[in-house]
Write an enzyme that holds these catalytic residues in place. Structure first.
Site, PDB file in Angstrom:
ATOM      1  N   ASN A 193      14.341   5.528   8.061  1.00 53.80           N
ATOM      2  CA  ASN A 193      13.281   4.860   7.510  1.00 53.80           C
ATOM      3  C   ASN A 193      12.875   3.820   8.839  1.00 53.80           C
ATOM      4  O   ASN A 193      13.733   3.597   9.665  1.00 53.80           O
ATOM      5  CB  ASN A 193      13.614   3.890   6.455  1.00 53.80           C
ATOM      6  CG  ASN A 193      12.265   3.089   5.727  1.00 53.80           C
ATOM      7  OD1 ASN A 193      11.680   2.054   6.172  1.00 53.80           O
ATOM      8  ND2 ASN A 193      11.780   3.799   4.906  1.00 53.80           N
ATOM      9  N   GLU A 415      -2.829  -2.981   6.332  1.00 59.65           N
ATOM     10  CA  GLU A 415      -1.361  -2.801   6.835  1.00 59.65           C
ATOM     11  C   GLU A 415      -1.046  -3.724   7.972  1.00 59.65           C
ATOM     12  O   GLU A 415      -1.825  -3.964   8.776  1.00 59.65           O
ATOM     13  CB  GLU A 415      -1.435  -1.373   7.736  1.00 59.65           C
ATOM     14  CG  GLU A 415      -0.114  -0.971   8.341  1.00 59.65           C
ATOM     15  CD  GLU A 415       1.275  -0.906   7.030  1.00 59.65           C
ATOM     16  OE1 GLU A 415       1.862  -1.779   7.535  1.00 59.65           O
ATOM     17  OE2 GLU A 415       1.265  -0.295   6.367  1.00 59.65           O
ATOM     18  N   GLU A 502       4.610  -0.198  -4.350  1.00 55.23           N
ATOM     19  CA  GLU A 502       5.332   1.092  -4.138  1.00 55.23           C
ATOM     20  C   GLU A 502       6.850   0.765  -4.075  1.00 55.23           C
ATOM     21  O   GLU A 502       7.512   0.933  -5.197  1.00 55.23           O
ATOM     22  CB  GLU A 502       5.031   1.417  -2.316  1.00 55.23           C
ATOM     23  CG  GLU A 502       5.409   2.881  -2.254  1.00 55.23           C
ATOM     24  CD  GLU A 502       5.441   3.032  -0.714  1.00 55.23           C
ATOM     25  OE1 GLU A 502       5.176   4.095  -0.190  1.00 55.23           O
ATOM     26  OE2 GLU A 502       5.621   2.199   0.115  1.00 55.23           O
ATOM     27  N   GLU A 508       4.618  10.322  -0.822  1.00 58.31           N
ATOM     28  CA  GLU A 508       4.563  10.669   0.620  1.00 58.31           C
ATOM     29  C   GLU A 508       5.726  11.355   1.252  1.00 58.31           C
ATOM     30  O   GLU A 508       5.455  12.048   2.212  1.00 58.31           O
ATOM     31  CB  GLU A 508       4.172   9.194   1.248  1.00 58.31           C
ATOM     32  CG  GLU A 508       5.342   8.244   1.422  1.00 58.31           C
ATOM     33  CD  GLU A 508       5.002   7.145   2.158  1.00 58.31           C
ATOM     34  OE1 GLU A 508       3.974   6.931   2.629  1.00 58.31           O
ATOM     35  OE2 GLU A 508       5.759   6.014   1.910  1.00 58.31           O
TER      36      GLU A 508
END
Length: 703
Positions: A193, A415, A502, A508
């Site tokens: 991640n 973002e 989320e 995704e």
């Protein structure tokens, strides 16, 4: 006088040793609280006379405090009460929620320090909530938590559905194992991640779902997380005792508190029926009521967007490939060469607006419209976006006018790349920009490590920011869907403009190598316990290489399973995530996505087994129409359901979208069949689900 004092002391000692009991309204659950010989708080929990939590200690370790809030307590007061109300959420799985519990508040005193705390317990029919409270007092005002030592002592080596304990991400596939196997399975449960940090190979995250050998379903979580650090659980594998482990700040501190204040609630849900866990409203009921006076702007949304083509690599967020470094307000993008793959351009976005308008969708989400995507993550860059400056090929005014002419709302994308300070610096301007161009909702993102450097996504500092963003959005009548933020803990009751999150491994990842086939049979028992997830379902083309020849990922789901997610994965914010052209290949199946509701009057959980299957029926708000969804794990299965939730005496048309006989998530995922029949409350259905398959049913009242 000395004799009298001794008697009082003996009475206090005797009183502190007595066990205090609290039962659920239906008497199935019983909690006992006492102090042990060291004056340490201890609780235990039983369900139908069966032990669920063995005697477990409570307390907090303070920094630079020789006594801390761990022991040497005496009970100086207890108060019991009962509460029963029914309240109406602005949106949700049901239009009315009953909040019924019995309460025990125990005041504990440390005479050596002349300070006291309260431990408040609330017992519902499906579980227990408790928290620490720090009243206003002269000897406990400002204090720093070194660690919270809340224990959950298990009664056996339960089967657990878990993800690794982490300070920064929940985007992991779930591992199913015995508690004693967590440490040996830990490394295999990890995946890459953009921001992650583990601290123990025996640590897991909440919401933690477990099943005992004798059939009890147990869930550990927290509610009303604010002004505090997120709680992970660290397991003593030898004794099978979980203990809280808070997320630290950059200096290693677990939280700075100022009394009067409280901790979040710690929750233990338990039942011998898995559907009770899914139906529980404990998390919501332990949060404060709605504080937003005008909720007229808060409306569930079904949307499409320029997103999946970028996630799969078919298109790009960035405008140009020629600039390795950009600076907002300095880089002149009009002189840069377009890469030809930038998806967020005016003409292409208009195509999505046309599609949304034609098929009845409320909104269109566009990502990559604003300058800065060329070097947006991986560089610890503070001023990464300003959230208002578009690329040369995206005309904000033209898009606004065009969407308005089609009766479609645009959904904003912010973002942050983890640069929280930068986002807060620009937030008022960004929200005002949304108001000007009629964006009712924002999808925010926090990809990458948090800035200020050393802070974590789940530390107190970042958690304060996530709530601040929601509160500030409410000032501008804006709804928030936060990605990569802390996982929800029911705060949507207090702030219903927090319309989605989320904070888990979503669709995704199907384009990043895939999710486990049973992933969506676990999420409702874990991540969704705290609140809805913007899972972004509705993928019809499972072979990602058909969108991007360089991406060999496969969506591990049948098409019918994707339809069912709109019912089983509750969210007031539902995306039809695939490309419009893929929906036009299967217009009959696409009809279910167009028909399914996003706000509900009632929800009935018909059957469930974590990791194996879930079947849910929901009644659309303001109608007499129902929708049913079933998601299946890896083993083919036959579901038998009764439609006795339908109104008696009424006839309905049921359209059933099911796996075909030869459907399989890997070899034949697009094989489905659609049948239509008249049904009533007396109808029984028998339906087959393929591996990682399922079915979806629309049940429309006949006029």
């Amino acid at each position: 006088m000395k004799y009298t004092f001794a008697l009082i002391g003996m009475w206090l000692l005797s009183f502190s040793g007595l066990a205090q009991e609290l039962t659920s309204p239906n008497q199935d659950l019983k909690m006992k609280f006492s102090l042990n010989e060291n004056g340490t708080p201890v609780y235990q929990l039983t369900y139908k006379d069966q032990e669920v939590i063995k005697p477990s200690t409570l307390g907090l370790e303070l920094k630079n405090d020789d006594l801390s809030l761990m022991n040497s307590f005496e009970i100086v007061d207890t108060k019991t009460s009962t509460f029963d109300e029914t309240w109406e959420p602005v949106w949700g799985e049901q239009s009315e929620i009953r909040n019924h519990y019995n309460e025990l508040a125990v005041t504990l005193n440390q005479s050596e320090k002349d300070r006291h705390i309260i431990i408040r317990f609330r017992m519902f029919n499906e579980g227990l909530g408790f928290r620490y409270e720090f009243p206003e007092q002269k000897n406990l005002v400002y204090f720093v938590i070194k660690e919270e030592h809340t224990q959950f002592a298990m009664t056996g080596d339960h089967t657990a559905f878990w993800i690794p304990g982490d300070y920064d991400t929940q985007e992991y596939d779930y591992t199913t194992s015995k508690l004693s196997e967590i440490s040996s399975e830990f490394d295999g449960a990890l995946s890459k991640n953009e921001s992650q940090e583990q601290f123990s190979k025996s640590a897991v995250q909440t919401s933690l779902m477990m099943k005992s050998e004798d059939g009890l379903y147990i869930n550990l979580h927290e509610a009303a997380l604010k002004e505090y650090s997120l709680m992970n659980l660290n397991l003593d594998e030898e004794n099978l005792i979980f203990e809280s482990w808070l997320t630290p700040d950059a200096l290693g501190n677990k939280g700075f508190l100022q009394a009067p204040t409280t901790s979040p609630w710690r929750t233990v849900m338990v039942s011998d029926d898995a559907t009770d866990i899914l139906a529980s409203n404990i998390t919501l009921n332990l949060n404060e009521p709605n504080v937003i006076e005008d909720t007229s702007y808060i409306k569930p949304i079904k949307y499409v967007g320029v997103w999946w083509e970028m996630i799969t690599g078919k298109s790009a967020w960035n405008y140009t490939d020629d600039l390795p470094s950009v600076k907002i307000g300095e880089t002149d993008f009009t002189k840069a060469k377009p890469n030809g793959r930038h998806a967020a351009n005016t003409e292409h976005v208009k195509e999505y607006i046309d599609f949304a308008s034609e098929h009845g969708f409320d909104g269109v989400l566009v990502e990559g419209w604003n300058q800065g995507w060329e070097d947006w993550y991986g560089h610890s860059k503070d001023f990464v976006f300003d959230f208002v400056t578009p690329y040369p090929d995206f005309d904000v005014e033209e898009i606004h006018d065009y969407a308005a002419s089609k009766n479609v709302k645009m959904i904003m994308h912010h973002e942050t790349s983890g640069a929280i300070r930068n986002y807060e610096r620009h937030m008022d301007t960004a929200y005002a920009f949304m108001n000007k161009y009629d964006y009712p909702a924002v999808k925010s993102g926090y990809v990458g490590n948090i800035i200020p450097r050393g802070e974590h996504h789940y530390g107190q500092w970042a958690i304060n920011h996530f709530l601040y963003a929601v509160q500030k959005a409410a000032d501008y009548n804006i709804m928030v869907n936060a990605h990569e933020a802390v996982r929800p803990t029911g705060l949507r009751r207090t702030y219903p403009n927090l319309i989605g999150n989320e904070s888990a491994r979503g669709t995704e990842f199907q384009a990043f190598g895939g999710n486990k086939p049973n992933h969506v049979t676990i999420l409702p028992f874990t991540r969704l316990i705290g609140g809805p997830m913007d899972y972004t379902p509705g993928i019809f083309e499972m072979d990602i290489s058909k969108l991007n020849p360089g991406n060999n990922s496969h969506v591990n789901s049948t098409l019918a399973n994707q339809l069912a997610l709109y019912v089983t994965m509750y969210s007031p914010l539902q995306m039809a995530a695939d490309l419009p052209e893929n929906y036009m290949r299967f217009p009959d199946a696409f009809q279910f996505i167009k028909d399914v509701a996003v706000d509900w009057e009632e929800s009935e959980y018909l059957e469930a087994e974590p990791g194996q299957y879930i079947t849910v029926a929901r009644k659309a708000k303001g109608t007499n129409n129902w929708f049913v969804g079933n998601v299946n794990g890896v083993t083919p299965r036959t579901t038998k359901i009764k439609l006795d939730f339908l109104e008696k005496g009424k006839k309905y048309t049921a359209t059933i979208y099911a796996d075909a006989e030869d459907a399989h998530y890997k070899t034949n995922p697009q094989a489905y069949k659609i049948t239509t029949k008249t049904v009533t409350s007396r109808t029984k259905l028998k339906l087959d689900s393929a591996p990682a398959g399922g079915f979806a049913i629309s049940i429309i009242e006949k006029k």
